[in-house]
Write a protein that holds these residues in place. Structure first.
Motif, PDB file in Angstrom:
ATOM      1  N   LYS A 400       0.769  -1.246   0.000  1.00  0.00           N
ATOM      2  CA  LYS A 400       0.000   0.000   0.000  1.00  0.00           C
ATOM      3  C   LYS A 400       0.799   1.295   0.000  1.00  0.00           C
ATOM      4  O   LYS A 400       0.207   2.368  -0.072  1.00  0.00           O
ATOM      5  N   GLU A 434      -1.718  -1.412  -8.507  1.00  0.00           N
ATOM      6  CA  GLU A 434      -1.021  -0.740  -7.401  1.00  0.00           C
ATOM      7  C   GLU A 434       0.451  -1.128  -7.357  1.00  0.00           C
ATOM      8  O   GLU A 434       1.338  -0.279  -7.262  1.00  0.00           O
ATOM      9  N   LEU A 633      -4.196   2.347   1.210  1.00  0.00           N
ATOM     10  CA  LEU A 633      -3.290   2.851   0.183  1.00  0.00           C
ATOM     11  C   LEU A 633      -2.883   4.283   0.518  1.00  0.00           C
ATOM     12  O   LEU A 633      -3.719   5.093   0.923  1.00  0.00           O
ATOM     13  N   ASP A 750      -9.750   1.293  -1.886  1.00  0.00           N
ATOM     14  CA  ASP A 750      -8.632   2.196  -2.148  1.00  0.00           C
ATOM     15  C   ASP A 750      -8.764   2.929  -3.472  1.00  0.00           C
ATOM     16  O   ASP A 750      -8.242   4.031  -3.632  1.00  0.00           O
TER      17      ASP A 750
END
Length: 932
Positions: A400, A434, A633, A750
């Motif tokens: 994250k 991510e 995140l 997120d």
């Protein structure tokens, strides 16, 4: 270099050559970058260092690592310094080398030796880290003392550790034979500053080392410590040299200012920054078990993951596996032991905060000794002990943030010249995006910012109370001490008056609620007055403690780490016990929300103390069971992901899917990850157009009519992280409820959030986002959280921190559940008071620290200015980028298998719509209980 130093190098080189050491070198031909550092050290210290570390590492240009080479001279000169370097690069040793060198020199030179008091304070966020440093200090202290003894010089530098687990007998011994180096924690330091006897031992402190400062600065433990350091500054005979040790962090100037504070004129104290954040070689790559995380059967994905994990463990000496939940760490270890040969209690283990202190200690000792092939953990080993044998870190899922990634992966490769090797394995399609961005940004030297809580009234209440207990003081001096600490540099006169109104119980009816004054404030009386102190002028504004039990109350109740508890879940009416929930989970629940417990669905109604009252229901779950465990995140990484999506759209338009794949192969990711990410965005654009993708200049509202559930879903794509989306979603839901007079449900992730309402209610969420004035955000959010369990819990935490509710008093201890009952009786009264410090701090902490209100206002400001566009899209079925959000509100999702089935159904609809028979990208693997 001195002849003695060069002689030592020749000896070290000869020894390395004789032992066929891979780090052998020729001292006559190899230029050494650290000769002047060695020359700074006392002969015996230099001998010990070369004997211990005299191995030439080409990447370092000598014996010292970059943080050591830069940090030792600064500390030796008494300059405040922030030493920022990756885990395992020797930054803590850099601090202690210069300090030990000074203490041994002074003990040798002074006929009476060092005084029987503390010269160096080492403060760490973890007891285990303090314990580890204590063990690591023993070797140099004994080694150097032994060498000095061989020269006929009897020199001893003592060290000891003191924290909450230290026995009272050990604490008493420290008064008689005081350690010159004291290892402690922020909470224990605050207690020592108010200890009538031991505080006198701190007047000689000349060095303060704050380890892992980045992990303290971002929360109230760091806020508390920053004020304690200013109180120590006033107490000491000379201004201590402050040394901060930090892993990779940003911004460095903020961390340095947090470390050193301000002087009496409000100017930042002088400091130097040792920026060696990127001196280690990293080999970190993203992997995925398949390029199709939706249509590949879930058991096949899991098998692929565990096969790869087993392969990685067997090809390395010691492997550390991070998961994002404690249950995940337990599950990964269990499956390895059950499904693969060679894993048992003797060579594998698990480490997390729910395990006993003794069990964690066993695992840490085995890790240090290199006795375990693999250890699984959540966050508990992200900081702390040195693990020299770890040569691989595996991260399961997204950590994250870039900072967290570097911190975790940096646990590997602590030996000289080793490359840090890490593998990130993503089992979720959103996390693939991510992680791809995260690893690329890490390569480029990007680091997420640390945000420091500011002007916290609860911490200020504790510290002002502590100062008043120590002595009657000028009010202006107490305020000046507070303002010298970085988090209170802008503490206003109005905030000070609010704080003192609370501490003096200057509210009608407050003492009737058993909340009593903790300090008095008065102008110094004439000689015959109650508050007359001859050392101060008559009429001078003074501050002092109230109550005979003040010191006991303070010493037994201070600290900032909140107590927590598990709530019993019972049905209304019959009071049938159906399970337990962590109280953190209740932050996400509104009345009517549906969650899954033990495989059954329950509608949340209300909480009383430690009991949650529910109704059984067949309605859809609205909040996933794992929500409270997951890491959020980071906002900065979220912005980078939004920018990445914009870049990807340009590549897709210019070169199609092949062009995107070619571009992504420049990222540190395997081919499965490249293909999965490419296919997801390709299908997204073909299904809903390029404008359905959120970017750094676009928010997207996806509108779906779910006729089967008779709900209207608004999927808002905003990649700014869960804290941001939690704040923005509460604003949007509050406005929607006002406009539609309907029950609005919210699910947060997120990469966005979902707002859902009955189909017969219609609100233009796109217009709501455009209409919110940043100036109204604070007031609207305060209104939105009134009456929620979130507000109740944070009020209880802040009331306990402010000593409004005493956790311990006269031998009686209140549990967190009992504290909650007490706080609920005080809450409505506190809300009725004007500018009540504890209430205002509760709102501040929720809005600023939990809901990231500053970022929410920034983005909404950009929307109103036209820098960020808001686009709405009507869809028959959720788009691929909304699959994760849609499963949070899907009526059929109870277990992990259900989510997999719903994702396949979503995907099939998308493929039918774009008529692409080649399809099969991937979506989120189950986010439920069977996920590692």
């Amino acid at each position: 270099m001195s002849s003695g130093g060069r002689h030592l190098l020749r000896e070290a080189a000869s020894r390395a050559a004789d032992e066929d050491d891979p780090f052998a070198f020729d001292p006559e031909t190899v230029p050494l970058a650290d000769e002047d550092v060695l020359d700074r050290l006392e002969p015996t210290v230099r001998e010990w260092w070369v004997d211990q570390f005299g191995r030439y590492v080409g990447g370092n240009g000598g014996f010292f690592t970059p943080p050591q080479r830069e940090g030792i001279p600064l500390i030796d000169k008494g300059e405040n310094a922030l030493v920022c370097a990756p885990t395992g690069s020797g930054k803590t040793l850099a601090s202690f080398t210069a300090i030990l060198n000074d203490l041994f020199r002074r003990d040798r030179e002074r006929e009476e030796g060092l005084e029987n008091s503390v010269y160096c304070l080492y403060v760490s966020p973890l007891k285990s880290l303090a314990n580890d440093i204590h063990r690591n200090l023993t070797e140099p202290l004994e080694g150097i003392a032994e060498r000095m003894g061989e020269r006929g010089e009897e020199v001893r530098v003592r060290h000891a550790i003191r924290h909450g687990d230290t026995e009272s007998s050990e604490r008493q011994k420290m008064l008689e034979t005081t350690p010159h180096i004291l290892n402690t924690t922020p909470e224990t330091l605050a207690i020592l500053l108010n200890s009538p006897k031991f505080k006198e031992k701190l007047r000689t402190v000349e060095y303060v080392v704050v380890d892992e400062i980045h992990s303290l600065a971002e929360n109230k433990r760091g806020t508390h410590l920053s004020v304690s350091l200013e109180r120590l500054e006033e107490m000491c005979e000379s201004s201590p040299t402050r040394i901060g040790c930090s892993a990779t962090v940003e911004p460095l100037s903020t961390m340095a200012e947090f470390l050193v504070g301000r002087d009496d004129a409000g100017e930042v104290r002088d400091y130097e920054i040792v920026d060696t954040r990127f001196v280690r070689d990293f080999d970190v790559r993203l992997e995925c078990p398949t390029d199709d995380l939706i249509d590949t059967p879930r058991d096949v994905v899991q098998e692929g993951f565990y096969d790869r994990l087993d392969e990685l463990v067997r090809s390395h000496t010691n492997t550390l596996v991070f998961t994002n939940t404690r249950s995940g760490a337990e599950r990964v270890l269990h499956n390895l032991r059950e499904e693969y040969d060679g894993y048992d209690e003797t060579n594998s283990g698990c480490h997390h905060g729910s395990l006993s202190k003794e069990r964690r200690g066993e695992i840490e000792s085995q890790l240090k000794a290199g006795e375990l092939d693999v250890v699984t953990t959540s966050t508990s080993l992200e900081l702390g002990i040195d693990m020299p044998h770890i040569d691989l870190v595996v991260q399961v899922g997204s950590p994250k943030s870039v900072a967290s990634l570097l911190q975790r992966v940096g646990r590997a490769g602590h030996r000289l010249g080793q490359t840090v090797e890490g593998r990130v394995i993503a089992l979720d399609r959103d996390e693939l995006v991510e992680c791809a961005v995260m690893l690329k940004k890490a390569e480029e030297g990007f680091v997420d910012r640390v945000f420091v809580p500011e002007n916290a009234q609860d911490v200020a209440a504790q510290q002002v109370y502590g100062m008043a207990i120590n002595a009657v003081r000028r009010e202006e001096d107490v305020l000046a001490t507070l303002r010298r600490a970085y988090p209170y540099r802008d503490f206003s006169d109005a905030e000070w008056e609010r704080l003192l109104s609370y501490l003096t119980a200057d509210y009608e009816g407050l003492e009737e609620k058993n909340v009593y004054a903790k300090v008095w404030r008065d102008t110094n009386d004439a000689p015959d007055g109650e508050h007359h102190y001859p050392e101060y002028d008559v009429g001078e504004h003074l501050l002092g403690k109230r109550g005979r039990m003040a010191r006991v109350i303070y010493m037994t109740n201070i600290g900032t780490i909140p107590d927590s508890f598990t709530c019993d879940v019972v049905t209304r009416g019959g009071e049938e016990w159906v399970g337990q929930l962590d109280e953190n989970y209740l932050d996400t629940l509104e009345k009517g929300d549906v969650f899954v417990l033990g495989g059954d669905r329950f509608a949340y109604r209300y909480r009383r103390g430690s009991k949650v009252h529910v109704d059984r229901t067949s309605d859809r779950p609205t909040v996933p069971s794992w929500f409270s465990e997951r890491l959020p995140l980071s906002y900065d990484l979220g912005r980078e992901i939004a920018a990445f999506q914009g870049d990807l759209l340009e590549r897709l338009e210019a070169g199609g899917a092949p062009g995107v794949r070619t571009w992504l192969r420049e990222y540190p990711m395997d081919e499965n990850s490249v293909r999965a990410v490419t296919r997801m965005f390709d299908e997204q654009v073909r299904y809903a157009g390029a404008e359905s993708v959120a970017t750094d200049d676009r928010l997207v509202v996806e509108v779906q009519l779910d006729r089967a559930a008779y709900r209207r879903h608004f999927y808002v794509h905003s990649n700014y992280g869960r804290r941001f989306n939690d704040g923005l979603s509460r604003l949007v839901a509050y406005r929607c409820a006002q406009r539609s007079n309907a029950n609005v449900q919210v699910a947060v992730a997120d990469n966005g959030f979902c707002v859902s309402m009955p189909l017969n209610r219609k609100v233009d969420v796109e217009a709501v986002l455009r209409d919110i004035d940043p100036a109204d955000v604070d007031a609207d959010l305060r209104a939105a959280i009134d009456g929620t369990d979130l507000l109740k819990r944070y009020f209880r935490i802040n009331a306990a921190r402010s000593l409004m509710i005493l956790k311990r008093y006269k031998g009686y201890e209140k549990t967190a559940a009992q504290q909650q009952v007490s706080s609920e009786m005080l809450l409505s009264f506190a809300q009725g008071l004007d500018s009540f410090a504890v209430m205002e701090e509760t709102y501040r902490e929720i809005l600023e620290d939990k809901l990231n209100v500053a970022a929410v206002k920034d983005v909404l400001g950009d929307v109103r200015a036209g820098d960020i566009n808001v686009v709405a899209r009507n869809v028959d079925s959720p788009t691929p980028r909304a699959f994760g959000l849609a499963t949070l509100t899907a009526s059929d999702v109870v277990l992990a298998e259900d989510e997999s089935e719903v994702l396949r159904e979503f995907h099939a609809r998308v493929l039918d719509e774009i008529d692409d028979g080649d399809g099969g990208d991937g979506g989120a693997v189950a986010a439920g209980e069977d996920r590692p």
